[in-house]
Design a protein around this motif. Sequence first.
Motif, short mmCIF file in Angstrom:
data_model
loop_
_atom_site.label_atom_id
_atom_site.label_comp_id
_atom_site.label_asym_id
_atom_site.label_seq_id
_atom_site.Cartn_x
_atom_site.Cartn_y
_atom_site.Cartn_z
N ASP A 130 21.82 19.46 41.56
CA ASP A 130 21.91 20.54 42.40
C ASP A 130 20.49 21.09 42.74
O ASP A 130 20.33 21.53 43.94
CB ASP A 130 22.66 21.87 41.78
CG ASP A 130 24.01 21.60 41.60
OD1 ASP A 130 24.76 20.50 42.39
OD2 ASP A 130 24.76 22.33 40.77
N GLU A 131 19.63 20.88 41.85
CA GLU A 131 18.12 21.31 42.26
C GLU A 131 17.58 20.47 43.19
O GLU A 131 16.73 20.95 44.27
CB GLU A 131 17.28 21.29 41.03
CG GLU A 131 15.95 21.94 40.97
CD GLU A 131 15.16 21.91 40.00
OE1 GLU A 131 13.78 21.70 39.99
OE2 GLU A 131 15.73 21.81 38.91
N GLN A 163 16.33 21.35 47.22
CA GLN A 163 15.27 21.40 47.84
C GLN A 163 15.21 20.31 49.15
O GLN A 163 14.36 20.53 50.09
CB GLN A 163 14.17 20.17 46.70
CG GLN A 163 13.95 21.15 45.49
CD GLN A 163 13.06 20.24 44.50
OE1 GLN A 163 12.84 19.12 44.67
NE2 GLN A 163 12.80 20.83 43.57
#
Length: 78
Positions: free
Chosen positions: A20-21, A25
């Motif tokens: 998810d991170e 981004q």
Amino acid sequence: MTCQDTIALLLEYLEATLDDEVVAQLDAHLAECEPCRAYLATYRRTVGVVGEAGKVQMPDELRRRLKTFLLERLHGAE
């Protein structure tokens, strides 16, 4: 995230295999970068075209000739 980073991750992005991170981004970069959005659109179309090309049926004559050729090569290598 740079354009180079984005391009390197596109396949994983489309296959939804990124955490998810990283997706966040990448999404943030795509929201601000028109060239990368264009590249992504082209990449999606290319993946779709290649996928459709794989669905073409090989003609029976070509299949027979290819099988014969490969078997001859296989047996010739022994």
